[in-house]
Design a protein around this motif. Sequence first.
Motif, PDB file in Angstrom:
ATOM      1  N   ASP A   1      -5.133 -36.002 -37.738  1.00 30.39           N
ATOM      2  CA  ASP A   1      -4.158 -35.360 -37.431  1.00 30.39           C
ATOM      3  C   ASP A   1      -2.885 -36.909 -38.230  1.00 30.39           C
ATOM      4  O   ASP A   1      -3.084 -38.149 -37.978  1.00 30.39           O
ATOM      5  CB  ASP A   1      -2.768 -35.038 -36.474  1.00 30.39           C
ATOM      6  N   LYS A   2      -1.645 -36.513 -38.299  1.00 34.46           N
ATOM      7  CA  LYS A   2      -1.064 -37.976 -39.223  1.00 34.46           C
ATOM      8  C   LYS A   2      -0.089 -38.495 -37.649  1.00 34.46           C
ATOM      9  O   LYS A   2      -0.159 -38.141 -36.976  1.00 34.46           O
ATOM     10  CB  LYS A   2      -0.599 -37.629 -39.759  1.00 34.46           C
ATOM     11  N   LEU A   3      -0.675 -39.704 -37.996  1.00 34.18           N
ATOM     12  CA  LEU A   3       0.467 -40.713 -37.226  1.00 34.18           C
ATOM     13  C   LEU A   3       1.365 -41.365 -37.575  1.00 34.18           C
ATOM     14  O   LEU A   3       1.947 -41.398 -38.086  1.00 34.18           O
ATOM     15  CB  LEU A   3      -0.687 -42.462 -36.712  1.00 34.18           C
ATOM     16  N   SER A   4       2.437 -40.901 -36.480  1.00 28.74           N
ATOM     17  CA  SER A   4       3.881 -41.273 -36.384  1.00 28.74           C
ATOM     18  C   SER A   4       4.569 -42.844 -36.545  1.00 28.74           C
ATOM     19  O   SER A   4       4.827 -43.529 -35.155  1.00 28.74           O
ATOM     20  CB  SER A   4       4.920 -40.594 -35.905  1.00 28.74           C
ATOM     21  N   ILE A   5       3.490 -43.633 -37.406  1.00 30.64           N
ATOM     22  CA  ILE A   5       3.717 -45.217 -37.229  1.00 30.64           C
ATOM     23  C   ILE A   5       4.505 -45.277 -38.592  1.00 30.64           C
ATOM     24  O   ILE A   5       4.388 -45.598 -39.926  1.00 30.64           O
ATOM     25  CB  ILE A   5       2.525 -46.096 -37.304  1.00 30.64           C
ATOM     26  N   PRO A   6       6.087 -45.401 -38.556  1.00 28.59           N
ATOM     27  CA  PRO A   6       6.619 -45.954 -39.736  1.00 28.59           C
ATOM     28  C   PRO A   6       5.959 -46.909 -40.677  1.00 28.59           C
ATOM     29  O   PRO A   6       6.480 -46.891 -42.574  1.00 28.59           O
ATOM     30  CB  PRO A   6       8.280 -46.255 -39.790  1.00 28.59           C
ATOM     31  N   GLU A   7       5.831 -48.239 -40.188  1.00 31.12           N
ATOM     32  CA  GLU A   7       5.184 -48.836 -40.770  1.00 31.12           C
ATOM     33  C   GLU A   7       4.033 -48.270 -41.842  1.00 31.12           C
ATOM     34  O   GLU A   7       3.214 -50.046 -42.000  1.00 31.12           O
ATOM     35  CB  GLU A   7       4.663 -50.513 -40.401  1.00 31.12           C
ATOM     36  N   ALA A   8       3.372 -47.296 -41.340  1.00 28.98           N
ATOM     37  CA  ALA A   8       1.833 -47.490 -41.607  1.00 28.98           C
ATOM     38  C   ALA A   8       1.836 -45.923 -42.052  1.00 28.98           C
ATOM     39  O   ALA A   8       1.162 -44.896 -41.109  1.00 28.98           O
ATOM     40  CB  ALA A   8       0.682 -47.733 -40.945  1.00 28.98           C
ATOM     41  N   PRO A   9       2.810 -45.149 -43.025  1.00 26.85           N
ATOM     42  CA  PRO A   9       3.091 -44.440 -43.560  1.00 26.85           C
ATOM     43  C   PRO A   9       1.486 -43.576 -43.917  1.00 26.85           C
ATOM     44  O   PRO A   9       1.714 -42.073 -44.044  1.00 26.85           O
ATOM     45  CB  PRO A   9       3.568 -44.265 -44.488  1.00 26.85           C
ATOM     46  N   ASN A  10       0.685 -44.172 -44.268  1.00 28.22           N
ATOM     47  CA  ASN A  10      -0.446 -43.168 -44.872  1.00 28.22           C
ATOM     48  C   ASN A  10      -1.557 -42.620 -43.139  1.00 28.22           C
ATOM     49  O   ASN A  10      -3.377 -42.129 -43.724  1.00 28.22           O
ATOM     50  CB  ASN A  10      -1.537 -43.650 -45.893  1.00 28.22           C
ATOM     51  N   ALA A  11      -1.641 -43.051 -42.383  1.00 28.79           N
ATOM     52  CA  ALA A  11      -2.148 -43.562 -41.116  1.00 28.79           C
ATOM     53  C   ALA A  11      -2.656 -42.208 -40.598  1.00 28.79           C
ATOM     54  O   ALA A  11      -1.010 -41.357 -40.282  1.00 28.79           O
ATOM     55  CB  ALA A  11      -2.060 -44.615 -40.114  1.00 28.79           C
ATOM     56  N   ARG A  12      -3.663 -41.940 -40.264  1.00 30.75           N
ATOM     57  CA  ARG A  12      -4.296 -40.757 -39.374  1.00 30.75           C
ATOM     58  C   ARG A  12      -5.490 -41.101 -38.393  1.00 30.75           C
ATOM     59  O   ARG A  12      -5.435 -42.418 -38.368  1.00 30.75           O
ATOM     60  CB  ARG A  12      -5.026 -39.676 -40.046  1.00 30.75           C
ATOM     61  N   LEU A  13      -5.345 -40.132 -37.359  1.00 33.45           N
ATOM     62  CA  LEU A  13      -6.152 -40.236 -36.814  1.00 33.45           C
ATOM     63  C   LEU A  13      -8.040 -39.867 -37.368  1.00 33.45           C
ATOM     64  O   LEU A  13      -7.088 -39.249 -38.487  1.00 33.45           O
ATOM     65  CB  LEU A  13      -6.030 -39.389 -35.021  1.00 33.45           C
ATOM     66  N   VAL A  14      -8.322 -40.514 -36.525  1.00 31.37           N
ATOM     67  CA  VAL A  14     -10.389 -40.181 -37.033  1.00 31.37           C
ATOM     68  C   VAL A  14     -10.927 -38.842 -36.133  1.00 31.37           C
ATOM     69  O   VAL A  14     -10.805 -39.101 -34.794  1.00 31.37           O
ATOM     70  CB  VAL A  14     -11.131 -41.324 -36.560  1.00 31.37           C
ATOM     71  N   SER A  15     -11.005 -38.028 -36.965  1.00 29.55           N
ATOM     72  CA  SER A  15     -11.444 -36.738 -36.210  1.00 29.55           C
ATOM     73  C   SER A  15     -12.671 -36.248 -36.064  1.00 29.55           C
ATOM     74  O   SER A  15     -12.807 -35.872 -34.532  1.00 29.55           O
ATOM     75  CB  SER A  15     -10.962 -35.161 -37.620  1.00 29.55           C
ATOM     76  N   SER A  16     -14.216 -37.581 -36.976  1.00 25.04           N
ATOM     77  CA  SER A  16     -14.745 -37.699 -36.704  1.00 25.04           C
ATOM     78  C   SER A  16     -15.229 -37.866 -37.936  1.00 25.04           C
ATOM     79  O   SER A  16     -15.034 -38.330 -38.729  1.00 25.04           O
ATOM     80  CB  SER A  16     -15.725 -36.347 -36.691  1.00 25.04           C
ATOM     81  N   PHE A  17     -16.552 -39.076 -37.493  1.00 25.89           N
ATOM     82  CA  PHE A  17     -17.767 -39.659 -37.864  1.00 25.89           C
ATOM     83  C   PHE A  17     -18.724 -39.144 -38.301  1.00 25.89           C
ATOM     84  O   PHE A  17     -19.056 -38.292 -38.059  1.00 25.89           O
ATOM     85  CB  PHE A  17     -18.105 -40.897 -37.145  1.00 25.89           C
ATOM     86  N   LYS A  18     -19.641 -39.286 -40.146  1.00 26.77           N
ATOM     87  CA  LYS A  18     -20.850 -38.221 -40.475  1.00 26.77           C
ATOM     88  C   LYS A  18     -21.466 -39.009 -41.191  1.00 26.77           C
ATOM     89  O   LYS A  18     -20.932 -39.964 -41.670  1.00 26.77           O
ATOM     90  CB  LYS A  18     -19.869 -37.319 -41.176  1.00 26.77           C
ATOM     91  N   GLU A  19     -22.357 -39.021 -40.556  1.00 28.01           N
ATOM     92  CA  GLU A  19     -23.337 -39.485 -41.278  1.00 28.01           C
ATOM     93  C   GLU A  19     -23.774 -39.391 -42.883  1.00 28.01           C
ATOM     94  O   GLU A  19     -23.294 -38.043 -43.517  1.00 28.01           O
ATOM     95  CB  GLU A  19     -24.918 -39.621 -40.252  1.00 28.01           C
ATOM     96  N   LYS A  20     -24.828 -40.245 -42.691  1.00 27.81           N
ATOM     97  CA  LYS A  20     -24.981 -39.640 -45.120  1.00 27.81           C
ATOM     98  C   LYS A  20     -25.437 -39.313 -44.952  1.00 27.81           C
ATOM     99  O   LYS A  20     -27.243 -37.857 -43.860  1.00 27.81           O
ATOM    100  CB  LYS A  20     -26.368 -40.777 -45.105  1.00 27.81           C
ATOM    101  N   PRO A  21     -25.086 -37.520 -45.490  1.00 23.59           N
ATOM    102  CA  PRO A  21     -25.211 -35.714 -45.803  1.00 23.59           C
ATOM    103  C   PRO A  21     -26.209 -36.102 -46.569  1.00 23.59           C
ATOM    104  O   PRO A  21     -26.263 -36.622 -47.564  1.00 23.59           O
ATOM    105  CB  PRO A  21     -23.755 -35.307 -45.868  1.00 23.59           C
ATOM    106  N   ASP A  22     -27.089 -34.850 -46.956  1.00 21.98           N
ATOM    107  CA  ASP A  22     -27.547 -34.743 -48.500  1.00 21.98           C
ATOM    108  C   ASP A  22     -26.311 -34.175 -49.469  1.00 21.98           C
ATOM    109  O   ASP A  22     -25.135 -34.237 -49.095  1.00 21.98           O
ATOM    110  CB  ASP A  22     -28.206 -33.307 -47.962  1.00 21.98           C
TER     111      ASP A  22
END
Length: 502
Positions: A296-317
Amino acid sequence: MSFSRHLGSPLATQPISGGPSVSNVESMFTQILEVVLKSRAEIAELRQECTELRQANLSLERQVREGIVSAQMRSPHIGTPGFNTPAPSSPQLRAKTPFLNSNSIPSLGVVPSVHVASPLGDNRVSYSPFGPIREIPGFYVVIPAGGAGTRLWPLSRENHPKFLLDVTLQGRSLIQATWDRLVPLSGADRLTVVAGPAHVKSIHEQLPDLLPQNLFCEPGPKDSMAAIGLAAAILAQRDPDAVIGSFAADHMISGTDAFLTAVAEAVQVAQNGYLVTIGIAPSHPSTGFGYVRLGDKLSIPEAPNARLVSSFKEKPDARTAAAYIATGSYRWNAGMFVTKASFLMELLREYKPELEEGLTRVAAVWDDEIQRNKLLEELWPTLEKIAIDNAVAEPAALEGRVAVVPATFGWDDVGDFSSLAELLPAEANQPRILGDTGLVLTEQVAGGIVVPGSGRLVACLGVDDLVIVDMPDTLLVTTRARSQEVKRLVKKAKDAGWRRLL
């Protein structure tokens, strides 16, 4: 002069029969002298202007050539044609070592890089909460400079890893380019490097402006968590409010404005109590990188592109990587982290308490060299070897404490000879050459990369997409498709007793 002495005689004011007075002659010569001096000054100015115009034309021609090469390559990477840049030295033809050192890396002017903005960004990349001033108050740069030199072996070695090499022929090693990119954000007084004892001397030679107290020497490699954690612990002692940003010494970045803007946004998010990573817009479904899923997007006016990290994924196939990109919700994980130093230590205390305790103890005595060395000798071997992703980023993301700033700059970790080849210029369907092009002869050869580092002639006939690295003591031949497996050869060479070549 005799004429002046004559003019100064009693006869100087006497008129000459049938002609002008001596005083008139003196005035005439004075005027002539003034005209000559003025003309000489104007000629000097014209010469200076001509010199500047020639230099500007050469710079423009170089930029045009680079733009053409980059357009031909159709790549978001930095164009690196290497014009007016010396090739890597050869022990037979030029120097005693095939590796670059501080003396063989000349200082070049900054050439604008080619940047292709990603359509995946939500906001314009020129936004910066700090305006036109790039330096960020209270921001400390941390550059982990490690590596065993295995992925680009035998070009890189344990004692001379790739961050010390000019692998793109631009006249600056990778760590020097990293310094150039980051020093505007922090200044030299807040830019730090973490490195092993084998590389300290070379780093000081290549970065003469690095303050001695800002080079943190770790006794042995313990992966990224110990290196970044050590810097965080020391900087938290120096400045409890410090915000740190960790950026690898051996990565390539294009699109400097987009990069600096992303870092500035990340600092704003970090000041709101997050561990922040910078997500790279993927240009292809790579199986060699980890991925970050956007939340989800974060409500930080100085950082309009920032989002929460949903998850990290290891190197995929390959199939999974293609599916990631198709969703538009994934970014490459480039290992760039921005956070408050105190918050990182808090996360470490929660998830890896033994590691946090050890690093805090070392930081407490860091300025006392005798106590520091004694404690490092006793404690460092006992610390856990783990990456920052596994240690704190992944578990913290599950609790909503990790954010990501999706960025639009070009990025490459130069992880193998195949990716290195993409950064070098070449004619259509010709191999890329890192070094003296006069030492490579080809006939019916397409693709690939050749490193003529021994000074010998390398001749290729009817072979495509090969990797040929010819060094004075070692010859590597493989294919671009299998270049990521070079480290397997390094292990076999070590097991076979060729330790001195590694």
